[in-house]
Design a protein around this motif. Structure first.
Motif, PDB file in Angstrom:
ATOM      1  N   MET A   1    -100.617  -1.101  -3.662  1.00  0.00           N
ATOM      2  CA  MET A   1    -101.055  -1.261  -4.975  1.00  0.00           C
ATOM      3  C   MET A   1    -101.551  -2.755  -5.211  1.00  0.00           C
ATOM      4  SD  MET A   1     -97.889   0.859  -6.813  1.00  0.00           S
ATOM      5  CE  MET A   1     -98.414   0.390  -8.317  1.00  0.00           C
ATOM      6  N   SER A   2    -101.121  -3.577  -3.998  1.00  0.00           N
ATOM      7  CA  SER A   2    -101.609  -4.626  -4.435  1.00  0.00           C
ATOM      8  C   SER A   2    -102.985  -4.984  -3.763  1.00  0.00           C
ATOM      9  CB  SER A   2    -100.724  -5.717  -3.587  1.00  0.00           C
ATOM     10  OG  SER A   2    -101.109  -5.771  -2.034  1.00  0.00           O
TER      11      SER A   2
ATOM     12  N   SER B   1     -98.751   6.457  -3.453  1.00  0.00           N
ATOM     13  CA  SER B   1     -97.645   7.062  -2.732  1.00  0.00           C
ATOM     14  C   SER B   1     -98.210   8.307  -1.768  1.00  0.00           C
ATOM     15  CB  SER B   1     -96.524   7.558  -3.864  1.00  0.00           C
ATOM     16  OG  SER B   1     -97.211   8.831  -4.335  1.00  0.00           O
TER      17      SER B   1
ATOM     18  N   GLY C   1    -103.325  17.906  -6.766  1.00  0.00           N
ATOM     19  CA  GLY C   1    -102.173  18.295  -6.707  1.00  0.00           C
ATOM     20  C   GLY C   1    -101.902  19.094  -5.065  1.00  0.00           C
TER      21      GLY C   1
ATOM     22  N   ASN D   1    -108.790   6.053 -12.381  1.00  0.00           N
ATOM     23  CA  ASN D   1    -107.817   4.957 -12.394  1.00  0.00           C
ATOM     24  C   ASN D   1    -107.758   4.246 -11.111  1.00  0.00           C
ATOM     25  OD1 ASN D   1    -107.026   5.121 -15.152  1.00  0.00           O
ATOM     26  ND2 ASN D   1    -105.961   7.062 -14.807  1.00  0.00           N
TER      27      ASN D   1
ATOM     28  N   ILE E   1     -96.242   1.365   0.199  1.00  0.00           N
ATOM     29  CA  ILE E   1     -96.691   1.819  -1.327  1.00  0.00           C
ATOM     30  C   ILE E   1     -96.964   0.636  -1.869  1.00  0.00           C
ATOM     31  CG2 ILE E   1     -94.565   2.225  -2.049  1.00  0.00           C
ATOM     32  CD1 ILE E   1     -95.677   4.076  -4.066  1.00  0.00           C
ATOM     33  N   PHE E   2     -96.147  -0.542  -2.005  1.00  0.00           N
ATOM     34  CA  PHE E   2     -96.147  -1.688  -2.606  1.00  0.00           C
ATOM     35  C   PHE E   2     -97.488  -2.578  -2.181  1.00  0.00           C
ATOM     36  CE2 PHE E   2     -92.664  -1.756  -5.441  1.00  0.00           C
ATOM     37  CZ  PHE E   2     -91.545  -0.931  -4.857  1.00  0.00           C
TER      38      PHE E   2
ATOM     39  N   ASN F   1    -105.343  -3.545  -5.431  1.00  0.00           N
ATOM     40  CA  ASN F   1    -105.979  -3.522  -6.970  1.00  0.00           C
ATOM     41  C   ASN F   1    -107.267  -2.809  -6.734  1.00  0.00           C
ATOM     42  OD1 ASN F   1    -106.344  -4.040  -9.196  1.00  0.00           O
ATOM     43  ND2 ASN F   1    -106.756  -6.239  -8.987  1.00  0.00           N
TER      44      ASN F   1
ATOM     45  N   SER G   1    -101.078  16.591  -2.523  1.00  0.00           N
ATOM     46  CA  SER G   1     -99.815  15.894  -2.492  1.00  0.00           C
ATOM     47  C   SER G   1     -98.640  16.890  -2.059  1.00  0.00           C
ATOM     48  CB  SER G   1     -99.303  15.673  -4.154  1.00  0.00           C
ATOM     49  OG  SER G   1     -98.782  16.808  -4.794  1.00  0.00           O
TER      50      SER G   1
ATOM     51  N   LEU H   1    -106.830   3.283  -7.464  1.00  0.00           N
ATOM     52  CA  LEU H   1    -105.647   3.515  -6.528  1.00  0.00           C
ATOM     53  C   LEU H   1    -104.343   3.128  -7.271  1.00  0.00           C
ATOM     54  CD1 LEU H   1    -106.160   2.560  -2.578  1.00  0.00           C
ATOM     55  CD2 LEU H   1    -106.335   4.637  -3.829  1.00  0.00           C
ATOM     56  N   HIS H   2    -103.971   3.960  -7.975  1.00  0.00           N
ATOM     57  CA  HIS H   2    -102.700   3.881  -8.725  1.00  0.00           C
ATOM     58  C   HIS H   2    -101.533   4.082  -8.337  1.00  0.00           C
ATOM     59  CE1 HIS H   2    -102.456   7.743 -10.621  1.00  0.00           C
ATOM     60  NE2 HIS H   2    -103.835   7.903 -10.781  1.00  0.00           N
ATOM     61  N   LEU H   3    -100.495   4.409  -8.931  1.00  0.00           N
ATOM     62  CA  LEU H   3     -99.193   4.609  -8.084  1.00  0.00           C
ATOM     63  C   LEU H   3     -99.250   5.852  -7.671  1.00  0.00           C
ATOM     64  CD1 LEU H   3     -96.202   3.767  -8.128  1.00  0.00           C
ATOM     65  CD2 LEU H   3     -95.644   5.115 -10.101  1.00  0.00           C
ATOM     66  N   VAL H   4     -99.557   7.116  -8.052  1.00  0.00           N
ATOM     67  CA  VAL H   4     -99.480   8.254  -7.282  1.00  0.00           C
ATOM     68  C   VAL H   4    -100.356   8.385  -6.176  1.00  0.00           C
ATOM     69  CG1 VAL H   4     -99.721  10.752  -7.317  1.00  0.00           C
ATOM     70  CG2 VAL H   4     -98.476   9.545  -9.299  1.00  0.00           C
TER      71      VAL H   4
END
Lengths: 101, 574
Positions: free
Chosen positions: A54-55, A23, A90, A15, A50-51, A57, A93, A17-20
């Protein structure tokens, strides 16, 4: 700018570089005092945000460049490289969570 | 039963300069509150589901604690005196939109995470826990101060038996939607919530506009009988489905449906409507937080056109105020004292030409698939009409150059809903292919009555002689110029006005789908001579009350005269 360190990495995981992952990168980068940036092509963002991350993409297999400048630049880049190489799993994180204040 | 159930409404957008520091403090505590609850969620998810699920809440918390996000929100509160609710909503929605626009489907879904965060923040700020309308498990009646049109549209029809609200008027979008969804509803009855507690038995009588709390056994019995009678009445009307609407001396009248959603086409067809006379497109703009794309327009239009299977549809371009629209329309929004007279509808489209062109392109492309007409709302001056037509001309040129399939000769009409347009109907008739009279706004503007204001709602009278004169002017102008004219708006769904409208010369009506069989039924009981005599007499009366009483008496007489042979069980109400 004296101690600028750069290193390139490849985005793991289907997926991208998605949300998790974003973060985790932001958490990990925030633990260091120095400036840390990540760029994809000409698009460069603050690795502590983080925002912004995500940008980027950045999909699976994207080539990114990590760049840090300041006293702990080498450590910051190493920590992020380790995070990319672990595939953001995991245990990474949990250790990142413990580092954050 | 549910109490005041609604999603977040931001109570105020701005705060006074003096309050800024206090509001910043309020924002700070909301942030802490959400942060703590996310931490708790994270811990629980890690324990029960595993680390990867916990990490999701961790990421939410990371977003929340992002210093840039916080600075942006606090900046808006400080510099623009935005309320924390408004500032947080705005900033987070901007991020959500940015994610959607990245072109990566996985990231686009993350917009939902951002919106979730927005909800949590708003919930913390507003200090209220709202029951979710979307998670109803048993049948309920909803009693609320207000329901927005989109909340109404999203009500679960299998669970919601009806609703009543304190605010809103009987021609508000919420009320129109309730009709479209065939939900019993009473909208705008003023304060009543304080008189009710959860668990009370409540009857919603949409016909008389009353809410009965804690009824006695006799009343309950009466309403049970009413419900049965209504069912058999609707069965009788359903039999009219395949019958063409004709006066009993054989004059064909087209009865079409007004719709808002593509799904309502089925309700029109089920009731034997002659197409869709008014397709309101506002919902494309309301359901989400971004301006609709050309494909979103196009897909909705195609769905309607295909479901109509050759029957005509009149698509009305955007008819909303700038303040109600998400996305970049907001930059045009002001805080007007009087939105009905403000920047809305065609005025907004002529200001935001890019969005207008997106809609027009989609209509012209979809028009290839069926019988489509374009209609401009709120036209007030000839210059506005000419400007709108010029933009349509530009769109046609663009489409031609790009080689996309489209229909160039789509009929173009206008709503006649501003008294100025009615007064100049003879001039307008030379420049459009058809008129559609929007009686709701025409009455509101001509009589200077805000139909949603309970204090003056009783002054809103469709039967006012001034309205009758305006209607006659428009119908005569259309006849002289040889263009079709329709009446949409609630006046044409009300049986007592049908003889009047036909007598004035109308041969086409567009009504709420639910009313189609009843309107056809009334038409079938009329001859043209009857209708003309009724219209002439009504035109001679000088006050609204007399006109309405006369028309009510006439329609009751007409229906009773030819109906004595039929056995009906629904006329013994009083």
């Amino acid at each position: 700018m004296t101690d600028a360190v750069t290193q390139s990495v490849t985005v793991p995981g289907e997926n991208g570089l998605h949300l998790v992952p974003c973060s985790l990168i932001a958490q990990s980068a925030s633990a260091f005092d120095c400036d840390v940036r990540i760029s994809k092509g000409t698009h460069s963002v603050d690795a502590k945000n983080i925002f912004d991350l995500m940008s980027l993409n950045a999909g699976h297999g994207s080539e990114l460049v990590l760049e840090a400048a300041g006293a702990s630049a080498r450590d910051a880049v190493d920590a992020l490289v380790a995070l990319f190489e672990s595939g953001f799993n995991g245990h990474a994180s949990r250790s990142a969570a413990q580092e954050s204040h | 039963m549910l109490f005041g159930a609604e999603s977040f409404r931001i109570p105020q957008r701005f705060v006074s300069v003096d309050a800024v520091e206090a509001e910043l403090g309020r924002f700070e505590s909301a942030l802490n509150l959400v942060s703590t609850s996310l931490e708790e969620n994270e811990r629980l998810a890690r324990e029960r589901l595993g680390d990867q699920y916990g990490a999701i809440f961790g990421a939410h918390r990371m977003m929340l604690q992002d210093p840039k996000l916080r600075n942006e929100i606090e900046g808006l509160i400080r510099s623009k005196c935005f309320s924390p609710e408004f500032a947080a909503s705005r900033v987070l929605r901007n991020y959500a939109r940015a994610f959607r626009n990245l072109g990566n489907p996985y990231l686009a879904e993350r917009a939902a995470d951002v919106i979730d965060l927005e909800k949590r923040l708003l919930r913390a700020l507003l200090g209220e826990q709202h029951p979710e309308l979307s998670h109803l498990t048993e049948p309920v009646i909803i009693l609320a101060h207000n329901l927005t049109p989109s909340e109404t549209a999203n009500l679960d029809r299998t669970k919601v038996l009806g609703f009543a609200t304190e605010a809103g008027g009987h021609t508000s979008h919420t009320a129109i939607l309730a009709g479209a969804l065939e939900l019993p509803a009473v909208v705008g009855i003023g304060h009543f919530l304080t008189d009710i507690s959860a668990g009370d038995i409540v009857i919603i009588d949409g016909n008389s506009g009353t809410v009965i709390v804690d009824p006695d056994e006799e009343t309950l019995e009466h309403y049970r009988a009413e419900a049965l009678a209504a069912e058999s009445q609707s069965e009788r009307l359903a039999a009219l489905q395949t019958v063409e609407a004709k006066t009993h001396d054989g004059e064909r009248v087209h009865v079409m449906g007004n719709i808002e959603f593509p799904q309502e086409v089925a309700q029109c067809r089920k009731r034997g409507a002659d197409g869709v006379g008014l397709y309101r497109t506002e919902f494309l703009y309301l359901g989400s937080d971004h301006a609709p794309t050309e494909e979103e327009h196009y897909n909705a239009y195609c769905e309607v056109i295909e479901a109509l299977d050759g029957q005509p549809v009149t698509i009305r371009t955007l008819d909303l105020g700038a303040d109600k629209i998400p996305g970049n329309h907001r930059e045009f929004a002001s805080e007007p004292d009087n939105p009905a007279l403000g920047l809305r509808s065609i005025r907004l489209s002529l200001r935001d030409i890019d969005q207008f062109k997106v809609q027009l392109r989609a209509i012209l492309r979809a028009a290839v698939k069926g019988d489509v007409r374009i209609m401009f709302p709120l036209i007030t001056s000839l210059l506005e009409l000419r400007k709108a037509r010029m933009i349509l001309g530009d769109v046609i040129e663009d489409l031609e150059e790009s080689g996309v399939e489209f229909k160039r000769d789509v009929p173009v009409g206008m709503m006649v809903e501003v008294p100025a347009a009615a007064l100049l109907a003879d001039l307008f008739a030379k420049e459009v292919d058809f008129f559609s009279i929007g009686t709701n706004d025409l009455i509101q503007y001509a009589l200077a009555v805000d139909r949603s204001d309970q204090a003056v709602a009783s002054l809103y009278r469709a039967g006012d002689p001034s309205i009758l004169r305006l209607l006659r002017m428009v119908i005569d102008a259309a006849r002289t110029q040889g263009i079709p004219v329709t009446v949409c708006g609630q006046m044409s769904s009300d049986p007592k006005y049908i003889p009047l409208l036909l007598g004035m010369g109308l041969r086409s009506l567009s009504v709420t789908p639910l009313a189609v069989p009843e309107v056809k039924d009334v038409i079938g009981h009329l001859s043209l001579a009857d209708a003309e005599a009724i219209a002439d007499h009504a035109m001679s009366l000088d006050v609204a009350r007399d006109v309405e009483n006369y028309l009510r008496g006439e329609v009751t007489r007409l229906l009773a005269e030819s109906e004595h042979s039929e056995t009906t069980d629904s006329d013994n109400r009083e």
